[in-house]
Structures are given as structure tokens and as C-alpha cells.
Design a protein around this motif. Structure first.
Motif, mmCIF file in Angstrom:
data_model
loop_
_atom_site.group_PDB
_atom_site.id
_atom_site.type_symbol
_atom_site.label_atom_id
_atom_site.label_comp_id
_atom_site.label_asym_id
_atom_site.label_seq_id
_atom_site.Cartn_x
_atom_site.Cartn_y
_atom_site.Cartn_z
ATOM 1 N N ASP A 156 42.259 52.961 50.866
ATOM 2 C CA ASP A 156 42.607 52.292 49.612
ATOM 3 C C ASP A 156 42.889 53.313 48.513
ATOM 4 O O ASP A 156 43.807 53.153 47.722
ATOM 5 C CB ASP A 156 41.475 51.363 49.161
ATOM 6 C CG ASP A 156 41.302 50.175 50.091
ATOM 7 O OD1 ASP A 156 42.239 49.889 50.869
ATOM 8 O OD2 ASP A 156 40.229 49.547 50.050
ATOM 9 N N ASN B 231 46.167 55.081 49.512
ATOM 10 C CA ASN B 231 47.258 54.165 49.842
ATOM 11 C C ASN B 231 47.917 54.501 51.178
ATOM 12 O O ASN B 231 49.127 54.452 51.319
ATOM 13 C CB ASN B 231 48.315 54.153 48.735
ATOM 14 C CG ASN B 231 47.782 53.551 47.472
ATOM 15 O OD1 ASN B 231 47.031 52.583 47.523
ATOM 16 N ND2 ASN B 231 48.144 54.126 46.354
ATOM 17 N N ARG C 293 50.212 51.789 53.059
ATOM 18 C CA ARG C 293 50.451 50.655 52.171
ATOM 19 C C ARG C 293 51.858 50.659 51.605
ATOM 20 O O ARG C 293 52.398 49.636 51.291
ATOM 21 C CB ARG C 293 49.460 50.690 51.004
ATOM 22 C CG ARG C 293 48.031 50.566 51.426
ATOM 23 C CD ARG C 293 47.646 49.118 51.426
ATOM 24 N NE ARG C 293 46.316 48.950 51.940
ATOM 25 C CZ ARG C 293 45.355 48.363 51.281
ATOM 26 N NH1 ARG C 293 45.575 47.903 50.088
ATOM 27 N NH2 ARG C 293 44.184 48.219 51.823
#
Length: 132
Positions: free
Chosen positions: A103, A106, A109
Motif C-alpha cells: 500500500d 503502490n 496498483r
């Protein structure tokens, strides 16, 4: 027999250290005097200057060693520390840790060029575009 060895080692250890220091200083002096005057156009040095350079480099750059402890590269110590922490984690903690880093970074993503467009969604960017 062991007692004699232990008594003599305190006599020979300082001489061994001095001999190694002298040998290394001689090698430093020879390398300096045979390489650097031609390459960098510097002067030659004496044995005592070579010993000073060697001791100064040991003070500045450390005394070597492998991994942990005082010696070794800082990245190796950090790597070892992370491996110890990661090894002590449960499987759930490892999964949570990996997810946090995914997260944060990233991973997977966004596409390669999506980062260029992502800044436009930021509130600061909107404010600048409205003012300008």
C-alpha cells in the motif's frame, strides 16, 4: 604446558601486531610511491607517513569484520536486523507487513505512467490550477 603458552602470548601478541602494522605500512608506502606520483602527480611518502595514512583510514572507515557488531557494512546490519524481525513474525503478521508496504509503495496498483496523472488529483494541484 598451557600456562607457559598463555604467559608467552602476552609477550608475542604486541610484537605480532607491530609486525603486521609495519608490513601493511610498507605495502601502503610502496603502492603510494609506485602508483600515485604517476597517476595523480603527488609526492612520495615516507614509511611513517604511510603508517599514519593507514591508521587514519582505519579510524575513519572502521576495522572491518563481517556483518553485525561494530564492523561490516551498515546495509548488512540493517538487512540482518530486518531478517531477524521478519523471522520472528507470525504468518499473519508477515502478510500484514507485506500489505502495508504494498500500500505504501503502490506495488501493482498503477501502471508505469499513471504516476504522472495522479498528482493532478491532489488538493494542492487543484488549488494551483484554479489560481493560475
Amino acid at each position: 604446558m598451557k600456562k607457559i603458552f598463555y604467559e608467552k602470548r602476552f609477550f608475542f601478541i604486541p610484537f605480532g601486531i607491530a609486525a603486521i602494522l609495519a608490513l601493511v605500512s610498507f605495502v601502503v608506502m610502496q603502492l603510494w610511491n609506485n602508483l600515485l606520483p604517476e597517476i595523480l602527480h603527488v609526492g612520495t611518502i615516507t614509511f611513517w607517513q604511510a603508517m599514519g595514512i593507514f591508521i587514519l583510514s582505519k579510524i575513519l572507515f572502521g576495522f572491518g569484520g563481517k556483518g553485525g557488531g561494530r564492523g561490516g557494512a551498515p546495509w548488512m546490519r540493517r538487512k540482518q536486523m530486518m531478517e531477524e524481525k521478519f523471522g520472528a513474525m507470525s504468518e499473519e503478521d508477515k502478510a500484514r507487513f507485506k500489505q502495508q508496504w504494498k500500500d505504501r509503495c503502490n506495488w501493482g496498483r498503477r501502471g508505469r505512467d499513471d504516476w504522472r496523472d495522479s498528482w493532478k488529483d491532489a488538493p494542492i494541484a487543484e488549488k494551483e490550477t484554479k489560481d493560475g
